[in-house]
Design an enzyme around this catalytic site. Sequence first.
Site, mmCIF file in Angstrom:
data_model
loop_
_atom_site.group_PDB
_atom_site.id
_atom_site.type_symbol
_atom_site.label_atom_id
_atom_site.label_comp_id
_atom_site.label_asym_id
_atom_site.label_seq_id
_atom_site.Cartn_x
_atom_site.Cartn_y
_atom_site.Cartn_z
ATOM 1 N N HIS A 234 37.832 12.505 42.178
ATOM 2 C CA HIS A 234 37.503 13.940 42.206
ATOM 3 C C HIS A 234 37.865 14.572 43.565
ATOM 4 O O HIS A 234 38.749 15.412 43.658
ATOM 5 C CB HIS A 234 36.004 14.156 41.966
ATOM 6 C CG HIS A 234 35.505 13.694 40.632
ATOM 7 N ND1 HIS A 234 35.967 14.182 39.422
ATOM 8 C CD2 HIS A 234 34.544 12.785 40.324
ATOM 9 C CE1 HIS A 234 35.309 13.603 38.433
ATOM 10 N NE2 HIS A 234 34.441 12.751 38.938
HETATM 11 O O1 RIB Z 1 31.529 16.436 40.039
HETATM 12 C C1 RIB Z 1 32.132 15.651 41.033
HETATM 13 C C2 RIB Z 1 31.667 16.057 42.385
HETATM 14 O O2 RIB Z 1 30.280 15.808 42.502
HETATM 15 C C3 RIB Z 1 32.322 15.244 43.514
HETATM 16 O O3 RIB Z 1 32.414 16.044 44.648
HETATM 17 C C4 RIB Z 1 31.346 14.133 43.731
HETATM 18 O O4 RIB Z 1 31.387 13.620 45.073
HETATM 19 C C5 RIB Z 1 30.047 14.844 43.513
HETATM 20 O O5 RIB Z 1 29.697 15.509 44.724
#
Ligand code: RIB
Length: 297
Positions: A234
């Site tokens: 992500h």
């Molecule tokens: O939904 C994914 C996000 O939420 C990423 O930034 C992960 O690190 C959490 O913070």
Amino acid sequence: MKKRVIIDTDPGLDDALAILFALGSDKFDVLGITTIAGNIGLDRTTANAGGLLAFMGRGDIPVIRGTDIPLTRELQDLVAIVHGMDGLKGVTLPDATSAPLNGAPDWIARTLAEAAPGSIDILALGPLTNIAHVVTEHPEVVDRIGEIIVMGGAVHAPGNSGPSSEFNFASDPEAASVVIGSPVKVTIIPLDVTRQVRADLNYVAAMPDTPHGRLARELLGVYLHNGRESRPLHDPCVMLAAVDASIFSIENMKLDIDLGDDPDAGRLLVDRRGMPVDVALGVDTERALALFRTGFV
Ligand code: RIB
Ligand code: CA
């Protein structure tokens, strides 16, 4: 020309991988790392940020503690399943080489005040509370921000917090609304694309055999928890978009944030009366994974 950036983050395993990429690549001049509560509490996210900088020998980069509560709502229960109670699922880092500073929003504002217009980008990897404080309390410096690239939201993809809401935006919907409604150029990297950029066991095994490549291998190893086939990168997608936006197919959309009180609070709403925001809806996953690896050679 290196991109002058401030990284706002809640490390967190994927945040840690994104930070290591930024520090290992020659594309960024990291001015500071501001921390937020999210994946784990603020003490841990701040300690983890300091540990990553110490590991990379970059104790010269300041860590600045941010806010530990959302703009208006209660802090969500910590979901430590993915990241563990220490935020890194037991992966150990050296201690930070110096104590963190306090007051991330004011530090960001001071840093921006000394900068030329549009000369600093903000790479936002967690809930947007710190950035929202800057936008609302220091409007006079907002024009110094070139772009805010945000990991958050889901347009067509299912959510990972509520049915349609994504964790970062669901953690502080009001902050997400303030940021996307600000006069700053905002590019959202949503779950629609981050879930496509996945590390599997072969990718982990092929990480470069450098000190930070080995640390990335360790972080990816625990991230691939319970022997899952692969895990989404992500937050690293934010860094990849900062380096080469052409890897992503980006569309300008009119968006709003659901500020209701149901489990889907924080979800993105496509609304013609909404705010114009650039959104990545497609990604060349091969180019993304190849670029990510270059940060560890
Ligand atoms: O939904 C994914 C996000 O939420 C990423 O930034 C992960 O690190 C959490 O913070
Ligand atoms: Ca994060």
